[in-house]
Enzyme design. Structure first.
Site, PDB file in Angstrom:
ATOM      1  N   HIS A  24       0.851  -1.187   0.000  1.00  0.00           N
ATOM      2  CA  HIS A  24       0.000   0.000   0.000  1.00  0.00           C
ATOM      3  C   HIS A  24       0.880   1.228   0.000  1.00  0.00           C
ATOM      4  O   HIS A  24       1.931   1.235   0.643  1.00  0.00           O
ATOM      5  CB  HIS A  24      -0.911   0.003   1.245  1.00  0.00           C
ATOM      6  CG  HIS A  24      -2.084   0.899   1.093  1.00  0.00           C
ATOM      7  ND1 HIS A  24      -2.021   2.230   1.393  1.00  0.00           N
ATOM      8  CD2 HIS A  24      -3.333   0.660   0.634  1.00  0.00           C
ATOM      9  CE1 HIS A  24      -3.197   2.778   1.140  1.00  0.00           C
ATOM     10  NE2 HIS A  24      -4.011   1.851   0.667  1.00  0.00           N
ATOM     11  N   ASP A  42      -8.019  -5.254   0.104  1.00  0.00           N
ATOM     12  CA  ASP A  42      -8.539  -6.114  -0.957  1.00  0.00           C
ATOM     13  C   ASP A  42      -8.196  -7.581  -0.761  1.00  0.00           C
ATOM     14  O   ASP A  42      -8.756  -8.450  -1.424  1.00  0.00           O
ATOM     15  CB  ASP A  42      -7.977  -5.659  -2.309  1.00  0.00           C
ATOM     16  CG  ASP A  42      -8.466  -4.284  -2.666  1.00  0.00           C
ATOM     17  OD1 ASP A  42      -9.672  -4.058  -2.509  1.00  0.00           O
ATOM     18  OD2 ASP A  42      -7.660  -3.438  -3.052  1.00  0.00           O
TER      19      ASP A  42
HETATM   20  N1  COA Z   1       4.140  -7.788  -4.804  1.00  0.00           N
HETATM   21  C1  COA Z   1       5.483  -7.799  -4.992  1.00  0.00           C
HETATM   22  N2  COA Z   1       6.258  -6.703  -4.880  1.00  0.00           N
HETATM   23  C2  COA Z   1       5.656  -5.543  -4.562  1.00  0.00           C
HETATM   24  C3  COA Z   1       4.258  -5.462  -4.351  1.00  0.00           C
HETATM   25  C4  COA Z   1       3.497  -6.636  -4.490  1.00  0.00           C
HETATM   26  N3  COA Z   1       2.171  -6.617  -4.309  1.00  0.00           N
HETATM   27  N4  COA Z   1       3.934  -4.176  -4.058  1.00  0.00           N
HETATM   28  C5  COA Z   1       5.069  -3.485  -4.077  1.00  0.00           C
HETATM   29  N5  COA Z   1       6.121  -4.292  -4.393  1.00  0.00           N
HETATM   30  C6  COA Z   1       7.542  -3.915  -4.444  1.00  0.00           C
HETATM   31  C7  COA Z   1       7.853  -3.144  -5.706  1.00  0.00           C
HETATM   32  O1  COA Z   1       8.269  -4.004  -6.759  1.00  0.00           O
HETATM   33  C8  COA Z   1       8.951  -2.228  -5.225  1.00  0.00           C
HETATM   34  O2  COA Z   1      10.140  -2.980  -5.141  1.00  0.00           O
HETATM   35  P1  COA Z   1      11.573  -2.296  -5.476  1.00  0.00           P
HETATM   36  O3  COA Z   1      11.760  -1.236  -4.424  1.00  0.00           O
HETATM   37  O4  COA Z   1      12.547  -3.414  -5.386  1.00  0.00           O
HETATM   38  O5  COA Z   1      11.452  -1.719  -6.858  1.00  0.00           O
HETATM   39  C9  COA Z   1       8.545  -1.881  -3.806  1.00  0.00           C
HETATM   40  O6  COA Z   1       7.769  -3.007  -3.365  1.00  0.00           O
HETATM   41  C10 COA Z   1       7.719  -0.607  -3.685  1.00  0.00           C
HETATM   42  O7  COA Z   1       6.611  -0.710  -4.566  1.00  0.00           O
HETATM   43  P2  COA Z   1       5.953   0.494  -5.366  1.00  0.00           P
HETATM   44  O8  COA Z   1       5.261  -0.052  -6.570  1.00  0.00           O
HETATM   45  O9  COA Z   1       6.996   1.560  -5.575  1.00  0.00           O
HETATM   46  O10 COA Z   1       4.921   1.008  -4.293  1.00  0.00           O
HETATM   47  P3  COA Z   1       3.734   2.000  -4.595  1.00  0.00           P
HETATM   48  O11 COA Z   1       3.489   2.716  -3.335  1.00  0.00           O
HETATM   49  O12 COA Z   1       4.000   2.807  -5.822  1.00  0.00           O
HETATM   50  O13 COA Z   1       2.525   1.016  -4.967  1.00  0.00           O
HETATM   51  C11 COA Z   1       0.712  -0.473  -4.722  1.00  0.00           C
HETATM   52  C12 COA Z   1       1.564   0.611  -4.064  1.00  0.00           C
HETATM   53  C13 COA Z   1      -0.513  -0.784  -3.869  1.00  0.00           C
HETATM   54  C14 COA Z   1       0.208   0.016  -6.109  1.00  0.00           C
HETATM   55  C15 COA Z   1       1.583  -1.748  -4.908  1.00  0.00           C
HETATM   56  O14 COA Z   1       2.004  -2.213  -3.653  1.00  0.00           O
HETATM   57  C16 COA Z   1       0.864  -2.847  -5.686  1.00  0.00           C
HETATM   58  O15 COA Z   1       0.927  -2.857  -6.928  1.00  0.00           O
HETATM   59  N6  COA Z   1       0.160  -3.789  -4.983  1.00  0.00           N
HETATM   60  C17 COA Z   1      -0.601  -4.808  -5.640  1.00  0.00           C
HETATM   61  C18 COA Z   1      -1.916  -4.232  -6.109  1.00  0.00           C
HETATM   62  C19 COA Z   1      -2.876  -3.977  -4.978  1.00  0.00           C
HETATM   63  O16 COA Z   1      -3.075  -4.801  -4.097  1.00  0.00           O
HETATM   64  N7  COA Z   1      -3.521  -2.810  -5.019  1.00  0.00           N
HETATM   65  C20 COA Z   1      -4.567  -2.442  -4.043  1.00  0.00           C
HETATM   66  C21 COA Z   1      -4.159  -1.263  -3.235  1.00  0.00           C
HETATM   67  S1  COA Z   1      -5.368  -0.951  -1.977  1.00  0.00           S
END
Ligand code: COA
Length: 417
Positions: free
Chosen positions: A301, A358
């Protein structure tokens, strides 16, 4: 007054500091560009406050979520969804009379114009219900066109009430059953279940367990401050677009798998793991592999870096509801095992990735008989009060301005044609 100092090209600028009611500190850069010609760059807006708001407080480090000051755990335990909607939109808990009047209005504005029913036949049977919901909500503005703020109190009621009818009708359309009209005898949540699952030959028997679970799910989704869809609602509404158009834009923003679409993706992922023999480790490894684009859906998140308090409540509720209903869902066991393995893994620990709202909501929706492609619609119904509260707060803000971010241009410099 506290200030922050910025030194740019050797010149010093003082920037005011604003402090929120929970001690959150913001550096006020509103005068930055006119003073310096420079802007800030913050892709994804992870460090930018786009507004001041009195609606919802989140402390992602501590796993705190409060609506209008009330902890989500207490609200989840005690309130109904319409009470929460009132609280979010109008700022205080409704008294008994106010709540009765609010519920009465929601009941009496639940029908959609008969002509609107024709719209449903224009969509293909395979249409995603989010496409239908956003189109139909935008269409409401053609029936209730006045957007002056004095008329919006009624439009707020219409939106809250009719979106629920539209959502249920879109489901009925997708399975080829006749639409079920709302009943004035039923509460907000009961009415939704009735419109979804009754058929003319047999009214659906609404179980109290189911109704409670629906209330809980809607309450937990009701607001989450400046997330992608809420910021979209504020952004669109800042141009003084009407409430239906603004909320329809929020519905579309919610649809994406990185936002509200994640609950559907979670169930798809859990099903894939089950069909693949329940090999959790393989999927945890895949999520860690930077060469794969696979992520553990329902994990991570932008704001919560400790735990998502909503996921905690829903995990407990999923256990309770399935037990009370005498149901057993292998996907719940897979989800729990996946959570356990991921939370012990360095990759997830270092990045502070925890289950989000979720991760368990889909299991509950499944138990209620709600099909996977309706999950994001359910999220939208829950989020409606939050979107409306933010839209209203923004429109009533005397200092409100149209949203118009800047950019750093990195394209070609001038060249001749
Ligand atoms: N599975 C595996 N790796 C994950 C991950 C996941 N669900 N969520 C984040 N990461 C990793 C990223 O690859 C990144 O790794 P790095 O630093 O080695 O590049 C790090 O964790 C940070 O992720 P980032 O995408 O920069 O975080 P964000 O704050 O931009 O994104 C979300 C947040 C929610 C979009 C992201 O965690 C995600 O895509 N989750 C899955 C989708 C989801 O459940 N969404 C509902 C949100 S309520």
């Amino acid at each position: 007054m506290k200030t922050a100092k910025l030194i740019l090209d050797g010149k010093e600028y003082e920037l005011p500091i604003v402090v929120g009611s929970e001690g959150e500190v913001g550096i006020d850069i509103r005068g930055l560009r006119s003073a310096t010609r420079a802007v800030t760059l913050d892709s994804g807006f992870a460090n930018s406050g786009s507004c001041s708001s009195e609606i919802t407080f989140i402390d992602g480090e501590k796993g705190i979520l409060r609506y209008r000051g009330y902890p989500i755990e207490q609200i989840a335990e005690n309130a109904t969804f319409t009470e929460v909607a009132y609280l979010l939109i109008y700022g205080s808990r409704p008294g008994a009379d106010e709540l009765a009047e609010f519920n009465r209005k929601l009941t009496y504005h639940s029908l959609i114009h008969e002509d609107m029913k024709n719209f449903f036949s224009g969509f293909p049977a395979t249409a995603h219900p989010m496409a239908i919901l956003s189109a139909m909500v935008a269409s409401l503005s053609s029936y209730y066109p006045r957007s002056a703020i004095d008329n919006n109190e009624l439009n707020i009621i219409r939106l809250l009430s009719k979106a629920r009818t539209i959502a249920a009708f879109s489901y009925k359309k997708s399975i080829g059953q006749p639409f079920m009209y709302p009943s004035n005898e039923l509460s907000y949540t009961e009415n939704f279940l009735h419109m979804m699952f009754s058929v003319p030959a047999e009214p659906y028997r609404i179980s109290p367990v189911m109704e409670r679970a629906l209330n809980l799910l809607l309450i937990l989704h009701a607001d989450h401050e400046q997330n992608c869809s809420t910021s979209t609602v504020r952004m669109v509404g800042s141009s003084e677009a009407n409430i239906f158009a603004s909320i329809s834009a929020g519905i579309n923003a919610l649809w994406g798998p990185l936002h509200g679409g994640a609950n559907q993706k979670v169930i798809e992922m859990l099903t894939r793991i089950r069909d693949d023999g329940g090999n959790y480790e393989k999927y945890v490894d895949l999520a860690k592999d930077k060469d794969s684009d696979f992520r553990l859906m329902g994990f991570g998140h932008r704001v919560y870096k400790n735990f998502d308090p909503r996921a905690k409540i829903l995990k407990a509720a999923a256990d309770e509801v399935l037990e009370e209903m005498g149901k057993n869902d292998p996907l719940l066991d897979i989800a729990k095992n996946l959570e356990r393995i991921a939370l012990e893994d360095d990759y997830f620990v270092e990045r502070r990735l925890y289950p989000n709202v979720d991760f368990y909501s889909g299991i509950l929706y499944r138990a209620m008989g709600i099909p996977t492609n309706m999950f994001t619609v359910m999220f939208a119904l829950g989020r409606l009060p939050g979107w409306i509260a933010h839209w209203r707060e923004m429109r009533l803000d005397p200092d409100g301005r149209i949203y118009r971010p800047r950019q750093i241009y990195t394209g070609s410099t001038r060249r001749d044609w």
